[in-house]
Design a protein around this motif. Structure first.
Motif, PDB file in Angstrom:
ATOM      1  N   GLY A  25      61.422  47.704  45.653  1.00  0.00           N
ATOM      2  CA  GLY A  25      60.082  47.252  46.030  1.00  0.00           C
ATOM      3  C   GLY A  25      59.035  47.634  44.999  1.00  0.00           C
ATOM      4  O   GLY A  25      58.126  46.862  44.705  1.00  0.00           O
ATOM      5  N   TYR A  26      59.183  48.830  44.434  1.00  0.00           N
ATOM      6  CA  TYR A  26      58.251  49.266  43.384  1.00  0.00           C
ATOM      7  C   TYR A  26      58.396  48.408  42.127  1.00  0.00           C
ATOM      8  O   TYR A  26      57.400  48.103  41.467  1.00  0.00           O
ATOM      9  CB  TYR A  26      58.493  50.733  43.028  1.00  0.00           C
ATOM     10  CG  TYR A  26      58.208  51.676  44.159  1.00  0.00           C
ATOM     11  CD1 TYR A  26      56.926  51.793  44.698  1.00  0.00           C
ATOM     12  CD2 TYR A  26      59.213  52.454  44.703  1.00  0.00           C
ATOM     13  CE1 TYR A  26      56.653  52.648  45.747  1.00  0.00           C
ATOM     14  CE2 TYR A  26      58.960  53.324  45.757  1.00  0.00           C
ATOM     15  CZ  TYR A  26      57.675  53.418  46.266  1.00  0.00           C
ATOM     16  OH  TYR A  26      57.419  54.269  47.298  1.00  0.00           O
ATOM     17  N   GLU A  27      59.613  48.026  41.810  1.00  0.00           N
ATOM     18  CA  GLU A  27      59.835  47.163  40.648  1.00  0.00           C
ATOM     19  C   GLU A  27      59.215  45.782  40.873  1.00  0.00           C
ATOM     20  O   GLU A  27      58.596  45.213  39.973  1.00  0.00           O
ATOM     21  CB  GLU A  27      61.320  47.037  40.345  1.00  0.00           C
ATOM     22  CG  GLU A  27      61.647  46.118  39.188  1.00  0.00           C
ATOM     23  CD  GLU A  27      61.080  46.561  37.848  1.00  0.00           C
ATOM     24  OE1 GLU A  27      60.939  45.700  36.952  1.00  0.00           O
ATOM     25  OE2 GLU A  27      60.762  47.767  37.674  1.00  0.00           O
ATOM     26  N   ALA A  28      59.381  45.245  42.065  1.00  0.00           N
ATOM     27  CA  ALA A  28      58.775  43.943  42.379  1.00  0.00           C
ATOM     28  C   ALA A  28      57.250  44.030  42.282  1.00  0.00           C
ATOM     29  O   ALA A  28      56.611  43.122  41.749  1.00  0.00           O
ATOM     30  CB  ALA A  28      59.197  43.487  43.777  1.00  0.00           C
ATOM     31  N   ALA A  29      56.684  45.130  42.774  1.00  0.00           N
ATOM     32  CA  ALA A  29      55.231  45.314  42.689  1.00  0.00           C
ATOM     33  C   ALA A  29      54.782  45.423  41.235  1.00  0.00           C
ATOM     34  O   ALA A  29      53.746  44.865  40.855  1.00  0.00           O
ATOM     35  CB  ALA A  29      54.813  46.562  43.466  1.00  0.00           C
ATOM     36  N   ALA A  30      55.558  46.125  40.411  1.00  0.00           N
ATOM     37  CA  ALA A  30      55.218  46.258  38.993  1.00  0.00           C
ATOM     38  C   ALA A  30      55.268  44.900  38.296  1.00  0.00           C
ATOM     39  O   ALA A  30      54.404  44.584  37.474  1.00  0.00           O
ATOM     40  CB  ALA A  30      56.167  47.235  38.307  1.00  0.00           C
ATOM     41  N   ARG A  31      56.262  44.095  38.647  1.00  0.00           N
ATOM     42  CA  ARG A  31      56.356  42.750  38.048  1.00  0.00           C
ATOM     43  C   ARG A  31      55.187  41.876  38.496  1.00  0.00           C
ATOM     44  O   ARG A  31      54.658  41.085  37.708  1.00  0.00           O
ATOM     45  CB  ARG A  31      57.693  42.105  38.403  1.00  0.00           C
ATOM     46  CG  ARG A  31      58.857  42.796  37.737  1.00  0.00           C
ATOM     47  CD  ARG A  31      60.176  42.156  38.068  1.00  0.00           C
ATOM     48  NE  ARG A  31      61.264  42.930  37.495  1.00  0.00           N
ATOM     49  CZ  ARG A  31      62.486  42.466  37.290  1.00  0.00           C
ATOM     50  NH1 ARG A  31      62.790  41.228  37.621  1.00  0.00           N
ATOM     51  NH2 ARG A  31      63.404  43.235  36.773  1.00  0.00           N
ATOM     52  N   ALA A  32      54.787  42.019  39.745  1.00  0.00           N
ATOM     53  CA  ALA A  32      53.623  41.269  40.233  1.00  0.00           C
ATOM     54  C   ALA A  32      52.368  41.695  39.479  1.00  0.00           C
ATOM     55  O   ALA A  32      51.575  40.843  39.057  1.00  0.00           O
ATOM     56  CB  ALA A  32      53.451  41.484  41.732  1.00  0.00           C
ATOM     57  N   ASP A  33      52.205  42.995  39.289  1.00  0.00           N
ATOM     58  CA  ASP A  33      51.029  43.494  38.559  1.00  0.00           C
ATOM     59  C   ASP A  33      51.003  42.988  37.122  1.00  0.00           C
ATOM     60  O   ASP A  33      49.953  42.598  36.616  1.00  0.00           O
ATOM     61  CB  ASP A  33      50.999  45.020  38.574  1.00  0.00           C
ATOM     62  CG  ASP A  33      50.677  45.590  39.940  1.00  0.00           C
ATOM     63  OD1 ASP A  33      50.180  44.831  40.808  1.00  0.00           O
ATOM     64  OD2 ASP A  33      50.933  46.795  40.145  1.00  0.00           O
ATOM     65  N   ARG A  34      52.173  42.994  36.465  1.00  0.00           N
ATOM     66  CA  ARG A  34      52.229  42.479  35.084  1.00  0.00           C
ATOM     67  C   ARG A  34      51.849  41.001  35.033  1.00  0.00           C
ATOM     68  O   ARG A  34      51.111  40.569  34.147  1.00  0.00           O
ATOM     69  CB  ARG A  34      53.627  42.681  34.496  1.00  0.00           C
ATOM     70  CG  ARG A  34      53.869  44.062  33.946  1.00  0.00           C
ATOM     71  CD  ARG A  34      55.124  44.125  33.082  1.00  0.00           C
ATOM     72  NE  ARG A  34      56.340  43.771  33.798  1.00  0.00           N
ATOM     73  CZ  ARG A  34      57.089  44.639  34.496  1.00  0.00           C
ATOM     74  NH1 ARG A  34      56.739  45.898  34.571  1.00  0.00           N
ATOM     75  NH2 ARG A  34      58.183  44.238  35.093  1.00  0.00           N
ATOM     76  N   SER A  35      52.365  40.230  35.995  1.00  0.00           N
ATOM     77  CA  SER A  35      52.048  38.800  36.032  1.00  0.00           C
ATOM     78  C   SER A  35      50.559  38.578  36.254  1.00  0.00           C
ATOM     79  O   SER A  35      49.950  37.720  35.621  1.00  0.00           O
ATOM     80  CB  SER A  35      52.851  38.114  37.139  1.00  0.00           C
ATOM     81  OG  SER A  35      54.227  38.172  36.853  1.00  0.00           O
ATOM     82  N   ARG A  36      49.967  39.373  37.157  1.00  0.00           N
ATOM     83  CA  ARG A  36      48.528  39.257  37.417  1.00  0.00           C
ATOM     84  C   ARG A  36      47.728  39.592  36.166  1.00  0.00           C
ATOM     85  O   ARG A  36      46.774  38.895  35.814  1.00  0.00           O
ATOM     86  CB  ARG A  36      48.119  40.180  38.557  1.00  0.00           C
ATOM     87  CG  ARG A  36      46.640  40.046  38.926  1.00  0.00           C
ATOM     88  CD  ARG A  36      46.163  41.140  39.831  1.00  0.00           C
ATOM     89  NE  ARG A  36      46.362  42.412  39.153  1.00  0.00           N
ATOM     90  CZ  ARG A  36      46.738  43.525  39.758  1.00  0.00           C
ATOM     91  NH1 ARG A  36      46.957  43.528  41.050  1.00  0.00           N
ATOM     92  NH2 ARG A  36      46.899  44.634  39.076  1.00  0.00           N
ATOM     93  N   ASP A  37      48.139  40.661  35.473  1.00  0.00           N
ATOM     94  CA  ASP A  37      47.429  41.058  34.262  1.00  0.00           C
ATOM     95  C   ASP A  37      47.501  39.998  33.171  1.00  0.00           C
ATOM     96  O   ASP A  37      46.587  39.865  32.356  1.00  0.00           O
ATOM     97  CB  ASP A  37      47.978  42.382  33.732  1.00  0.00           C
ATOM     98  CG  ASP A  37      47.676  43.555  34.661  1.00  0.00           C
ATOM     99  OD1 ASP A  37      46.792  43.414  35.542  1.00  0.00           O
ATOM    100  OD2 ASP A  37      48.343  44.601  34.516  1.00  0.00           O
TER     101      ASP A  37
END
Length: 67
Positions: A25-37
């Motif tokens: 779940g933390y990895e998915a959140a990190a990928r979401a944050d990178r995409s948003r950035d």
């Protein structure tokens, strides 16, 4: 309940679970944050949905209505 638009969402979630275990779940959140950035709102939404799906897949009991 999360909306799954295609099988790829499930495959991405299970891949993250297999690779990262309890931290999927933390990895998915990190990928979401990178995409948003990067300004990629489509991938941001995809990875946020995967994050929610991972939470559901982690439960060993059925959730929601059982028919």
């Amino acid at each position: 309940m999360p909306y799954l638009s295609d099988r790829k969402s499930y495959e991405d979630a299970t891949e993250l679970i297999a690779t990262f275990g309890a931290n999927a779940g933390y990895e998915a959140a990190a990928r979401a944050d990178r995409s948003r950035d990067l300004g990629n709102h489509i991938h941001f939404c995809h990875w946020r949905q995967i994050e929610r799906l991972i939470v559901l897949l982690a439960h060993h009991q059925p959730l929601g209505t059982i028919h």
